[in-house]
Structures are given as structure tokens and as C-alpha cells.
Design an enzyme around this catalytic site. Sequence first.
Site, PDB file in Angstrom:
ATOM      1  N   ASN A  89       4.367  -0.005  -0.644  1.00  0.00           N
ATOM      2  CA  ASN A  89       5.215   1.012  -1.311  1.00  0.00           C
ATOM      3  C   ASN A  89       4.705   2.570  -0.526  1.00  0.00           C
ATOM      4  O   ASN A  89       3.469   2.598  -0.167  1.00  0.00           O
ATOM      5  CB  ASN A  89       4.850   1.302  -2.787  1.00  0.00           C
ATOM      6  CG  ASN A  89       3.593   1.644  -3.236  1.00  0.00           C
ATOM      7  OD1 ASN A  89       2.886   2.550  -3.261  1.00  0.00           O
ATOM      8  ND2 ASN A  89       2.816   0.599  -3.640  1.00  0.00           N
ATOM      9  N   ASN A 105       5.063 -16.060  -3.216  1.00  0.00           N
ATOM     10  CA  ASN A 105       4.108 -15.444  -2.258  1.00  0.00           C
ATOM     11  C   ASN A 105       3.885 -16.333  -1.172  1.00  0.00           C
ATOM     12  O   ASN A 105       3.545 -16.043  -0.016  1.00  0.00           O
ATOM     13  CB  ASN A 105       2.894 -14.879  -2.782  1.00  0.00           C
ATOM     14  CG  ASN A 105       2.915 -13.817  -3.589  1.00  0.00           C
ATOM     15  OD1 ASN A 105       2.036 -13.839  -4.819  1.00  0.00           O
ATOM     16  ND2 ASN A 105       4.094 -13.051  -3.783  1.00  0.00           N
ATOM     17  N   GLN A 110       5.309 -18.455   0.680  1.00  0.00           N
ATOM     18  CA  GLN A 110       6.149 -18.302   1.834  1.00  0.00           C
ATOM     19  C   GLN A 110       5.420 -17.740   3.293  1.00  0.00           C
ATOM     20  O   GLN A 110       5.505 -17.676   4.610  1.00  0.00           O
ATOM     21  CB  GLN A 110       7.252 -18.126   1.710  1.00  0.00           C
ATOM     22  CG  GLN A 110       8.382 -17.651   3.016  1.00  0.00           C
ATOM     23  CD  GLN A 110       8.421 -16.144   2.884  1.00  0.00           C
ATOM     24  OE1 GLN A 110       7.638 -15.330   2.341  1.00  0.00           O
ATOM     25  NE2 GLN A 110       9.339 -15.660   3.658  1.00  0.00           N
ATOM     26  N   CYS A 131      10.167  -5.577   0.436  1.00  0.00           N
ATOM     27  CA  CYS A 131      10.191  -6.976   0.887  1.00  0.00           C
ATOM     28  C   CYS A 131      10.872  -7.827  -0.390  1.00  0.00           C
ATOM     29  O   CYS A 131      11.589  -8.666   0.002  1.00  0.00           O
ATOM     30  CB  CYS A 131       9.180  -7.333   1.594  1.00  0.00           C
ATOM     31  SG  CYS A 131       8.566  -6.556   3.234  1.00  0.00           S
ATOM     32  N   GLY A 146       1.229  -9.887   2.059  1.00  0.00           N
ATOM     33  CA  GLY A 146       1.508 -10.634   3.505  1.00  0.00           C
ATOM     34  C   GLY A 146       0.940 -10.226   4.515  1.00  0.00           C
ATOM     35  O   GLY A 146       0.577 -10.934   5.430  1.00  0.00           O
ATOM     36  N   LYS A 175      -5.121 -11.648  -6.488  1.00  0.00           N
ATOM     37  CA  LYS A 175      -5.048 -11.796  -5.176  1.00  0.00           C
ATOM     38  C   LYS A 175      -6.246 -11.887  -4.478  1.00  0.00           C
ATOM     39  O   LYS A 175      -6.640 -12.653  -3.450  1.00  0.00           O
ATOM     40  CB  LYS A 175      -3.828 -11.188  -4.407  1.00  0.00           C
ATOM     41  CG  LYS A 175      -2.402 -11.598  -5.011  1.00  0.00           C
ATOM     42  CD  LYS A 175      -1.596 -10.941  -4.056  1.00  0.00           C
ATOM     43  CE  LYS A 175      -0.084 -11.329  -4.413  1.00  0.00           C
ATOM     44  NZ  LYS A 175       1.171 -10.727  -3.710  1.00  0.00           N
ATOM     45  N   ASP A 205      -6.104  -5.237  -4.794  1.00  0.00           N
ATOM     46  CA  ASP A 205      -4.902  -5.748  -5.234  1.00  0.00           C
ATOM     47  C   ASP A 205      -5.095  -5.992  -6.569  1.00  0.00           C
ATOM     48  O   ASP A 205      -6.073  -6.776  -7.135  1.00  0.00           O
ATOM     49  CB  ASP A 205      -4.582  -7.015  -4.340  1.00  0.00           C
ATOM     50  CG  ASP A 205      -3.079  -7.172  -4.356  1.00  0.00           C
ATOM     51  OD1 ASP A 205      -2.574  -7.009  -5.190  1.00  0.00           O
ATOM     52  OD2 ASP A 205      -2.638  -7.523  -3.117  1.00  0.00           O
ATOM     53  N   CYS A 252      -2.394  16.973   8.327  1.00  0.00           N
ATOM     54  CA  CYS A 252      -3.744  17.047   9.458  1.00  0.00           C
ATOM     55  C   CYS A 252      -3.535  18.427  10.085  1.00  0.00           C
ATOM     56  O   CYS A 252      -4.423  18.516  11.167  1.00  0.00           O
ATOM     57  CB  CYS A 252      -3.775  15.958  10.371  1.00  0.00           C
ATOM     58  SG  CYS A 252      -2.852  15.664  11.650  1.00  0.00           S
ATOM     59  N   CYS A 264       1.724  19.599  10.961  1.00  0.00           N
ATOM     60  CA  CYS A 264       1.570  18.551  10.026  1.00  0.00           C
ATOM     61  C   CYS A 264       0.854  19.009   8.601  1.00  0.00           C
ATOM     62  O   CYS A 264      -0.050  19.728   8.838  1.00  0.00           O
ATOM     63  CB  CYS A 264       0.674  17.436  10.704  1.00  0.00           C
ATOM     64  SG  CYS A 264       0.403  16.165   9.355  1.00  0.00           S
TER      65      CYS A 264
END
Lengths: 92, 396
Positions: free
Chosen positions: B251, B190, B192, B308, B161, B206, B182, B368, B365
Site C-alpha cells: 500500500n 497467498n 500461489q 494485487c 509476494g 507470516k 508483517d 530529500c 523534492c
Amino acid sequence: MSTVKIPPVLRQSVGGEREVDVSGATVEEVLANLCDAHPAVGAQILTADGSLHAFVNVYVNGEDARLLQWTDTPVGETDTLVILPAMAGGAQ
Amino acid sequence: MSPSYQDLLAAAREVIPEVEPSDIAPRVEAGEGPLIIDVRETAEWDQGHLPGAVHIPRGFLESRVSGATSGTEQELLISCASGQRSLLAAKTLADMGYTNVTSLAGGFARWKQNNHPVEMPRILSAAQRSRYSRHVLIPEVGEEGQLTLLDSKALLIGAGGLGSPAAYYLAAAGVGTIGLVDDDVVDESNLQRQIIHTTDRVGVNKGESAKEAIRALNPEVQVNVHPFRVNRDNVLDLLGEYDVVVDGADNFPTRYLLADASLMTRTPLVHASILRFEGHASVFTPYDGPCYRCLFPEPPPPDLAPSCGEAGVLGVLCGVMGNVQATEAIKVLLGIGDTLAGRLLIYDALGMTFTELTVRRDPDCPSCGPNADLQLRDYEAWCAGVGRHDQVGATA
Ligand SMILES: [Zn+2]
């Protein structure tokens, strides 16, 4: 009353609203009132002992509340709070 | 009587000192010379010029000189082909108030004759000048910026996307090398939103599908297809090959992996994530601005972080956010403008609002911060763990 912006994943828990008006003078009070009005929100963002999960960010007028006074951060009548968990989606 | 050309040159000589190439060459070669402004036409400039010279064709001299110089007191050496145009140009600059202007005697021809070093400009081909003409016209990009883009390498995590519009526009912009990571194949569902793919390429990897679209759009772009998932073992090698990484992962384990790895390789990370009608975007500049973990120390549990695929996404939202990423990637590559570093942009398509949140570096953090023990971990296990056990974040 301050305006609380609700992330997409919590909108069902507040009846589909994108933002809700909540009273309270501090972040803690606002979140407590929000969770009282919408218990399903509390179930998702609060731990068993009632504190905020580490994966939830809260912003007061665009500033990270953790870097202000965290849940003690004062909230004014016209302030905007953003509740923000991370989103993963890249729509693979 | 009006002055002749010779009169004009003579008048210019009275106020403008002429410098012999052999007198100024040692300073130019040592990099300590004056600012050299070459006023020849583009076709002449393209054949070579004095080292370090800037090119302002005579016709643009008055309008562009102030942008090229630090002030009217700066020492300037004007050069042309034979030393005449430069003399007149120098006189014009003196008239404009420049107080330290000289002209190169004999011009580039004598310079070359005396075997002083010549710099060949890197230039766009005629075809490139035409293709990228709208970029070249922008002062912040220009021919130099376009050459930078052509030399640049962008790695896109996901050709889905976000990756579809990002890859498409980066290719159109002439980013010379685009890597597509990918392992997935194009599915009918996909299409759409994943506009780089086509109905007749359903079932194709892809990256391969996107490569085909990019070849049709801009055959000059080198597309590297990486048909696998990015993981602990390959991420550092992958990132090391590229100048910027565009995160369109779906993810959290991959997002946290990229966040840590981009710190290790010091690769700027252009972030976006999307769900339903909402998009987030930011830029993480390693050790300069905040990192992804400064923003989100740990991921939410799965029920608060639907994909999604589970929760849906408005197709066109991908176009907006993927192009925010492409925009930021181009700015990072060119070093122009203010990126989203230190800011999280939130786009709400339902309200058609853009909101900005301030993101600061977290001194504590775990990725970092100064005391961070940064090493690649099992992100799948870690992401599964933090959702269920509140204490994991503290030790992670
Ligand atoms: Zn950080």
C-alpha cells in the site's frame, strides 16, 4: 507515429493493448491524441482543466519528461513514451 | 649442477633485502608500513598474521599479486612463517618486475616472538566455507564478502509476494540477520506466489511462518519477527537496527512512510512493486541518489492503484521481482556493482522485456530536496487526500 506504453491500470481503457501508436510532435499532442482516441484514459490521467495529474509520470525514451521540456518536449516518429503511475502492490 | 634449495635462498638474498621485525614494526604499527603480503597457507594464516597484511598463498602469488598491489613500484614486504618462503616469493616478484620488495627476516615466528602485534583473521568456519563455497569462489564476494553478509542485517517490509523470495534467498545467501515485518497471517490464496509459506501453516503469522522456513534452510540466520504494521511510531527504531530495508509493502501509505523514514535513518531502500504481469524495481540511496518521492511525488487515487488483491498478480512475477530486490540488497550490503539507484527497472512478463527509466534527484523534492521539511506525517490521510484534491501535493 510514436509508441506509447500503457501501464496495466490503463490497459482496459485502450482495449487491453500494452502499447499503442499515437501521432503528435510533442508530449502534449501525443497525450491529447491518445485521450481523444481513448477518452477513458483522459478521464484517469487528466485533471478537470486538461493538465496531467501530478501522480502520472511520462518518460520520453527513458527520460522523465518533467526534466526535459515537460509537455512541450518534442516527440519524434520513432520515440517511445511511457506513461507511469506508481504501483503499490507487494502482493501481501 | 642444478641449484639446491640453499643455493636458491642464497641467490634470492643477493637481490632481496631482509628486514628485521623490530626495524619495520614501528611503521607497521603506525599504519605507515609497506604493503605486507603473507604467502603462507590458509591454515597458517588463520592462526594470526601481521596487522594489515593481505593473504596470497605462495601458489597463487604470480596470478594474484597484481590485483593486490597498486603497481610494480609499490613498497612490498613479503612474510611467511620463518622467512624462507617469503624470500623466494620476493625473488619471484623481483623477477616479475617489482622493484621495491623486501622479505621479513625470521617470518611471522620471529615477529610473534618479539611481541609485535598480531591480527587474528576473521574467518569462516569449515561448515560456513562449505555452505557458502559458491560465494567464496566469486572474486567480488569471497570470504570477506561472505563475512560481511553474515554480519549484515536486512529488514523486509512484508513477508508476502515480494518478501517470500527475497527473504528465502537472503537467508540462503547467509545474510546474518533478517527482520520480517508483517501483521498478516498466511491465507490459502497467498500460496500461489508466497513460496516461503506452506499449506500446513495457513493461519500462522507470516513472519513466524517465514522464520520456520528459514530455520529449515539456514539455521544460522537470526530471524526477527515483527508481527505488526510498520507505522510512524515504530519505523525509525526498526530501520535504525538494520543495514538495508527491502520494501515489499502492499500500500502507498507504507511506501511513502518508508521512503521518508529511510531518509531520516539513512538506510538504503530497495524498492519493488508488482501488479498483474508487471514489476517495478529501484534502489533509493538516501541523499546520494533519488528517493521514492523524487520518482513518484504523490500516489495515484485508489482506482488507478488497485492492490494485487483487487487486480491480481501472476505468481511467478513475485519471484522475479523479489529476487531483483534480494540481488540489489546483497550488492548494497557488499558495496559491489551498480545498483538500480537512479534507475527504475520495469519488467513486463507478457512481453518478457526489461525496460529502464532514468530517475533523477528532484531539486524540489519535498522529502530529500535541500528545502525539504522532512517529518513523518499521517500517510494514510495524505494518500487518501492527494487522490481527490489536486492541490494537496503542492502543500504536502
Ligand atoms: Zn527525493
